[in-house]
Write a protein that holds these residues in place. Structure first.
Motif, PDB file in Angstrom:
ATOM      1  N   ASN A  70    -117.882 -22.545  -5.159  1.00  0.00           N
ATOM      2  CA  ASN A  70    -118.086 -23.238  -6.207  1.00  0.00           C
ATOM      3  C   ASN A  70    -116.453 -23.082  -7.707  1.00  0.00           C
ATOM      4  OD1 ASN A  70    -120.803 -21.636  -7.112  1.00  0.00           O
ATOM      5  ND2 ASN A  70    -120.671 -20.219  -5.250  1.00  0.00           N
ATOM      6  N   ILE A  71    -115.176 -22.291  -6.391  1.00  0.00           N
ATOM      7  CA  ILE A  71    -114.221 -22.392  -7.069  1.00  0.00           C
ATOM      8  C   ILE A  71    -113.889 -24.049  -7.018  1.00  0.00           C
ATOM      9  CG2 ILE A  71    -111.193 -21.986  -6.889  1.00  0.00           C
ATOM     10  CD1 ILE A  71    -113.081 -19.536  -7.943  1.00  0.00           C
ATOM     11  N   ILE A  72    -113.948 -25.342  -6.147  1.00  0.00           N
ATOM     12  CA  ILE A  72    -113.999 -26.230  -6.454  1.00  0.00           C
ATOM     13  C   ILE A  72    -114.669 -26.605  -7.175  1.00  0.00           C
ATOM     14  CG2 ILE A  72    -114.291 -28.833  -5.285  1.00  0.00           C
ATOM     15  CD1 ILE A  72    -112.210 -27.149  -4.263  1.00  0.00           C
ATOM     16  N   ILE A  73    -116.207 -26.697  -8.231  1.00  0.00           N
ATOM     17  CA  ILE A  73    -116.537 -26.709  -8.632  1.00  0.00           C
ATOM     18  C   ILE A  73    -116.447 -26.461 -10.155  1.00  0.00           C
ATOM     19  CG2 ILE A  73    -118.864 -26.879 -10.402  1.00  0.00           C
ATOM     20  CD1 ILE A  73    -120.422 -26.568  -7.352  1.00  0.00           C
ATOM     21  N   PHE A  74    -115.881 -25.386  -9.970  1.00  0.00           N
ATOM     22  CA  PHE A  74    -114.927 -25.205 -11.045  1.00  0.00           C
ATOM     23  C   PHE A  74    -113.640 -25.682 -11.918  1.00  0.00           C
ATOM     24  CE2 PHE A  74    -111.726 -22.196 -13.321  1.00  0.00           C
ATOM     25  CZ  PHE A  74    -112.048 -22.119 -14.281  1.00  0.00           C
ATOM     26  N   CYS A  75    -112.826 -25.837 -11.327  1.00  0.00           N
ATOM     27  CA  CYS A  75    -110.976 -26.696 -11.013  1.00  0.00           C
ATOM     28  C   CYS A  75    -112.092 -27.947 -11.292  1.00  0.00           C
ATOM     29  CB  CYS A  75    -110.721 -26.558 -10.147  1.00  0.00           C
ATOM     30  SG  CYS A  75    -110.024 -25.025  -9.565  1.00  0.00           S
ATOM     31  N   THR A  76    -113.015 -28.465 -10.502  1.00  0.00           N
ATOM     32  CA  THR A  76    -113.081 -30.318 -11.459  1.00  0.00           C
ATOM     33  C   THR A  76    -113.848 -30.002 -12.423  1.00  0.00           C
ATOM     34  OG1 THR A  76    -113.568 -30.408  -8.759  1.00  0.00           O
ATOM     35  CG2 THR A  76    -114.749 -32.125 -10.255  1.00  0.00           C
ATOM     36  N   LEU A  77    -114.826 -29.571 -12.671  1.00  0.00           N
ATOM     37  CA  LEU A  77    -115.706 -29.333 -14.276  1.00  0.00           C
ATOM     38  C   LEU A  77    -113.991 -28.933 -15.467  1.00  0.00           C
ATOM     39  CD1 LEU A  77    -119.348 -28.052 -13.694  1.00  0.00           C
ATOM     40  CD2 LEU A  77    -118.318 -30.116 -13.399  1.00  0.00           C
ATOM     41  N   LEU A  78    -113.297 -28.524 -14.332  1.00  0.00           N
ATOM     42  CA  LEU A  78    -112.613 -27.935 -16.045  1.00  0.00           C
ATOM     43  C   LEU A  78    -111.428 -29.175 -16.013  1.00  0.00           C
ATOM     44  CD1 LEU A  78    -110.958 -25.855 -18.077  1.00  0.00           C
ATOM     45  CD2 LEU A  78    -109.588 -25.043 -15.573  1.00  0.00           C
ATOM     46  N   GLY A  79    -111.561 -29.800 -14.971  1.00  0.00           N
ATOM     47  CA  GLY A  79    -110.821 -31.290 -15.278  1.00  0.00           C
ATOM     48  C   GLY A  79    -111.340 -31.912 -16.288  1.00  0.00           C
ATOM     49  N   SER A  80    -112.700 -32.415 -16.001  1.00  0.00           N
ATOM     50  CA  SER A  80    -113.530 -33.205 -17.101  1.00  0.00           C
ATOM     51  C   SER A  80    -113.492 -32.670 -18.430  1.00  0.00           C
ATOM     52  CB  SER A  80    -114.902 -33.000 -16.754  1.00  0.00           C
ATOM     53  OG  SER A  80    -114.825 -33.786 -14.935  1.00  0.00           O
ATOM     54  N   LEU A  81    -113.746 -30.977 -18.719  1.00  0.00           N
ATOM     55  CA  LEU A  81    -113.551 -31.064 -19.781  1.00  0.00           C
ATOM     56  C   LEU A  81    -112.314 -30.852 -20.466  1.00  0.00           C
ATOM     57  CD1 LEU A  81    -114.810 -28.970 -21.833  1.00  0.00           C
ATOM     58  CD2 LEU A  81    -113.826 -27.007 -20.766  1.00  0.00           C
ATOM     59  N   VAL A  82    -110.894 -30.841 -19.641  1.00  0.00           N
ATOM     60  CA  VAL A  82    -109.660 -30.629 -20.257  1.00  0.00           C
ATOM     61  C   VAL A  82    -109.859 -32.755 -20.885  1.00  0.00           C
ATOM     62  CG1 VAL A  82    -107.492 -31.671 -20.077  1.00  0.00           C
ATOM     63  CG2 VAL A  82    -108.661 -28.882 -18.751  1.00  0.00           C
ATOM     64  N   TYR A  83    -109.987 -32.916 -19.956  1.00  0.00           N
ATOM     65  CA  TYR A  83    -109.923 -34.840 -20.554  1.00  0.00           C
ATOM     66  C   TYR A  83    -111.060 -35.161 -21.515  1.00  0.00           C
ATOM     67  CZ  TYR A  83    -108.403 -39.045 -18.708  1.00  0.00           C
ATOM     68  OH  TYR A  83    -108.238 -40.748 -19.382  1.00  0.00           O
ATOM     69  N   VAL A  84    -112.252 -34.722 -21.367  1.00  0.00           N
ATOM     70  CA  VAL A  84    -113.105 -35.191 -22.929  1.00  0.00           C
ATOM     71  C   VAL A  84    -112.760 -34.826 -24.124  1.00  0.00           C
ATOM     72  CG1 VAL A  84    -114.871 -35.625 -20.946  1.00  0.00           C
ATOM     73  CG2 VAL A  84    -115.071 -33.872 -22.794  1.00  0.00           C
ATOM     74  N   ILE A  85    -111.773 -33.438 -24.125  1.00  0.00           N
ATOM     75  CA  ILE A  85    -111.206 -32.754 -24.962  1.00  0.00           C
ATOM     76  C   ILE A  85    -110.714 -33.339 -26.296  1.00  0.00           C
ATOM     77  CG2 ILE A  85    -110.665 -30.573 -26.487  1.00  0.00           C
ATOM     78  CD1 ILE A  85    -112.040 -29.018 -24.702  1.00  0.00           C
ATOM     79  N   SER A  86    -109.240 -34.490 -25.319  1.00  0.00           N
ATOM     80  CA  SER A  86    -108.238 -35.157 -25.582  1.00  0.00           C
ATOM     81  C   SER A  86    -108.503 -36.783 -26.162  1.00  0.00           C
ATOM     82  CB  SER A  86    -107.370 -35.194 -24.715  1.00  0.00           C
ATOM     83  OG  SER A  86    -106.729 -33.782 -24.084  1.00  0.00           O
ATOM     84  N   LEU A  87    -109.832 -36.783 -25.558  1.00  0.00           N
ATOM     85  CA  LEU A  87    -110.481 -38.590 -25.687  1.00  0.00           C
ATOM     86  C   LEU A  87    -111.038 -38.416 -26.782  1.00  0.00           C
ATOM     87  CD1 LEU A  87    -110.581 -40.888 -23.682  1.00  0.00           C
ATOM     88  CD2 LEU A  87    -112.679 -39.888 -22.955  1.00  0.00           C
ATOM     89  N   ALA A  88    -111.376 -37.267 -27.087  1.00  0.00           N
ATOM     90  CA  ALA A  88    -112.116 -37.389 -28.848  1.00  0.00           C
ATOM     91  C   ALA A  88    -111.713 -36.939 -30.064  1.00  0.00           C
ATOM     92  CB  ALA A  88    -113.784 -35.859 -28.342  1.00  0.00           C
ATOM     93  N   GLY A  89    -110.158 -36.562 -29.000  1.00  0.00           N
ATOM     94  CA  GLY A  89    -109.409 -36.066 -30.569  1.00  0.00           C
ATOM     95  C   GLY A  89    -109.402 -35.171 -30.819  1.00  0.00           C
ATOM     96  N   GLY A  90    -109.950 -34.362 -30.284  1.00  0.00           N
ATOM     97  CA  GLY A  90    -109.732 -32.806 -30.565  1.00  0.00           C
ATOM     98  C   GLY A  90    -108.096 -32.201 -30.502  1.00  0.00           C
ATOM     99  N   THR A  91    -107.109 -32.593 -30.027  1.00  0.00           N
ATOM    100  CA  THR A  91    -106.072 -32.195 -29.889  1.00  0.00           C
ATOM    101  C   THR A  91    -105.223 -33.119 -31.026  1.00  0.00           C
ATOM    102  OG1 THR A  91    -106.020 -31.876 -27.736  1.00  0.00           O
ATOM    103  CG2 THR A  91    -104.225 -32.443 -27.970  1.00  0.00           C
ATOM    104  N   ARG A  92    -105.781 -34.222 -31.117  1.00  0.00           N
ATOM    105  CA  ARG A  92    -104.290 -35.396 -32.154  1.00  0.00           C
ATOM    106  C   ARG A  92    -105.131 -34.358 -33.626  1.00  0.00           C
ATOM    107  NH1 ARG A  92    -105.585 -41.502 -32.724  1.00  0.00           N
ATOM    108  NH2 ARG A  92    -104.258 -41.731 -31.263  1.00  0.00           N
ATOM    109  N   ALA A  93    -106.412 -34.382 -33.283  1.00  0.00           N
ATOM    110  CA  ALA A  93    -106.735 -33.620 -34.497  1.00  0.00           C
ATOM    111  C   ALA A  93    -106.455 -32.095 -35.562  1.00  0.00           C
ATOM    112  CB  ALA A  93    -108.437 -33.287 -35.119  1.00  0.00           C
ATOM    113  N   TYR A  94    -106.546 -31.366 -34.518  1.00  0.00           N
ATOM    114  CA  TYR A  94    -105.245 -30.022 -34.778  1.00  0.00           C
ATOM    115  C   TYR A  94    -104.031 -30.146 -35.002  1.00  0.00           C
ATOM    116  CZ  TYR A  94    -103.545 -24.531 -34.044  1.00  0.00           C
ATOM    117  OH  TYR A  94    -102.977 -23.907 -33.634  1.00  0.00           O
ATOM    118  N   GLY A  95    -103.569 -31.223 -33.850  1.00  0.00           N
ATOM    119  CA  GLY A  95    -101.387 -31.995 -34.261  1.00  0.00           C
ATOM    120  C   GLY A  95    -100.868 -31.827 -36.296  1.00  0.00           C
TER     121      GLY A  95
END
Length: 516
Positions: A70-95
């Motif tokens: 369960n922890i492995i799944i959480f950390c792994t999916l969290l990594g995916s979430l972090v990456y796709v947020i940046s990929l979508a441009g959410g980080t740049r838009a907030y800046g």
């Protein structure tokens, strides 16, 4: 597998792991060798044949038994979430959004700190996002890259270690669960938060520096150069840590909505897991449900739900194509491999020591005759040990993975009915964060300098005095806590020492400037 009372030999696996980690500065092989050494002691002690084969077999059997998927799944999916947020441009838009609204140097520093506190789900995500978003803002107000890197670093691990919904909370909770000493790993983690002096004082110090101009040491010189126009800019291309190429159609909500979804789903999943909507009325209150919940499966469910929200938010709008989204998920999973590996190895060495070699039994026999002095100094000793180990190895996760199985039984024997177990556990986490915060080989230190586009050695040298002031103040607090076991007294002592020290250094710097 039946346990084997190995006596003093039961301490060898963690000692070997710690020694190798300090010597090699490499935690993966050190933990693995520690696991194999414990398995070898167990195999010989139990009189098994085919020693080499049985040693390896035992090591992997413990690893399989102890791993929490369960922890492995959480950390792994969290990594995916972090990456796709940046990929979508959410980080740049907030800046871009933040740049238009922040007015003044103090506002820029406080906004940077606030963003670091808001992104509490993962330290990697924190370091890269805050640096990318706030760098143009701090540059425009002539804030040195070194100070930006410090604020990023001081609101990464110190924030994550006191956030109940984060990858760090999941890692700590899994280690707490392995000790068998707590009814609820989440409740135990939450209980450590008020006693985590280093994390709390670090946050207070960041606010004081942002509003009070408490610059001293190398940081003061960096700020003086920044006011003259040299912010210390350096652009790095690090393939291991750089942000993905952000899309041009991203919106501020593309960062805020997935993170908010993660928080909301995590709270709902924890309540559901704890029986809030179950048949037993005893758990139909928030406190009872949170106390009864198991964090790992709830966080796994929350991370999947948040990733699903991100999918529905990005793909139908055409911000990301299906292929790009899935490729981003895979890249995020790859980024979490080192953290997941440390977790698995830390669980395994804990299982070898506690379950096979009976380390707590031996430790108990050593401290039963304790006269009280050692018990009073135990939190301070643990804080120093954890800080030294984490600084030397560059990993907080590996440090508390090694120390928690040892610290908990020791504290239980010294003070079975008091709060020393909780204080000692908090000191372990605080020391681990301190070492990780200022170690030049720590991932978060490297990522903070990379995110701020600051020279790494300058970030280390400018941050070190600040981190050491907080650490010394925390040490005073843990000495007071060991003897008084009073939160107001101990935290107050640490806070007073830190505030007085900051005022002393600021006044000294001003006198030196006036004399020059």
């Amino acid at each position: 597998m039946d346990p084997f009372n190995a006596g003093a030999l039961s301490l060898l696996p963690p000692i070997i792991a710690i020694t190798l980690a300090l010597w090699t500065k490499e935690v993966f092989s050190s933990l693995m060798i520690g696991i194999l050494s414990g398995s070898l002691i167990y195999t010989i002690g139990m009189g098994q044949d085919f020693v080499i084969v049985r040693t390896i077999e035992t090591a992997f059997a413990v690893m399989v038994k102890k791993v929490d998927f369960n922890i492995i799944i959480f950390c792994t999916l969290l990594g995916s979430l972090v990456y796709v947020i940046s990929l979508a441009g959410g980080t740049r838009a907030y800046g871009k959004w933040a740049t238009r609204r922040i007015k003044g140097k103090t506002s820029a520093l406080l906004s940077t700190s606030a963003l670091g506190a808001f992104i509490f789900i993962d330290d990697y995500f924190n370091c890269l996002t805050v640096g990318t978003v706030m760098r143009p803002v701090t540059d425009s107000y002539k804030i040195s890259r070194a100070k930006l890197a410090y604020i990023i670093d001081a609101t990464a691990a110190p924030i994550c270690i006191i956030a109940p919904i984060s990858s760090w909370a999941a890692a700590v909770g899994s280690n707490l669960k392995a000790t068998g000493a707590f009814e609820s790993d989440l409740a135990a983690f939450v209980a450590t938060i008020p006693w985590n002096f280093y994390a709390l004082l670090s946050i207070i110090m960041v606010v004081m520096i942002s509003v009070g101009n408490f610059d001293f040491g190398p940081m003061r010189k960096a700020e003086q150069r920044a006011q003259a126009g040299d912010v210390g800019e350096i652009e790095k291309n690090d393939d291991n840590h750089k942000q993905p190429e952000a899309g041009s159609r991203g919106h501020v909500l593309d960062m805020l909505v997935p993170i908010a979804a993660l928080i909301v789903f995590a709270v709902l999943a924890l309540l559901f897991n704890g029986g809030y909507w179950g048949k037993d009325p005893a758990y139909h209150t928030l406190a009872a449900a949170f106390g009864n919940c198991s964090a790992a499966p709830a966080l796994a469910l929350a991370s999947f739900s948040a990733l699903l929200v991100a999918f529905l938010q990005f793909v139908p709008r055409g911000v990301l194509s299906l292929k790009t989204f899935m490729d981003g998920c895979m890249q995020g999973m790859k980024a979490m491999m080192p953290a997941n590996t440390i977790l698995v190895l830390a669980w395994a060495i804990s299982g070898v020591c506690r379950d096979l070699l009976q380390t707590p039994v031996f430790v108990k026999s050593l401290v039963e005759a304790d006269g009280g002095l050692t018990g009073g100094l135990l939190p301070a000793i643990i804080f120093i040990l954890a800080g030294f180990l984490s600084f030397s190895t560059g990993t907080a996760w590996g440090t508390f993975g090694i120390l928690i199985p040892i610290v908990v039984p020791v504290a239980q024997v010294v003070d079975p009915n008091g709060s020393l177990v909780l204080i000692s556990l908090s000191a372990t986490l605080a020391g681990s964060v301190f070492g990780d915060h200022c170690s030049p080989i720590s991932d978060t230190t490297i990522l903070s300098s990379a995110g701020a586009a600051c020279m790494h050695i300058e970030h280390v040298s400018t941050q070190m005095p600040y981190a050491c002031v907080v650490a010394a103040s925390s040490l005073v607090g843990y000495i007071a806590a060991g003897f008084s076991q009073s939160l107001p007294v101990s935290f107050g002592a640490g806070l007073i020492v830190m505030v007085l020290t900051l005022f002393y250094f600021r006044n000294r710097a001003r006198r030196c400037a006036a004399a020059a």
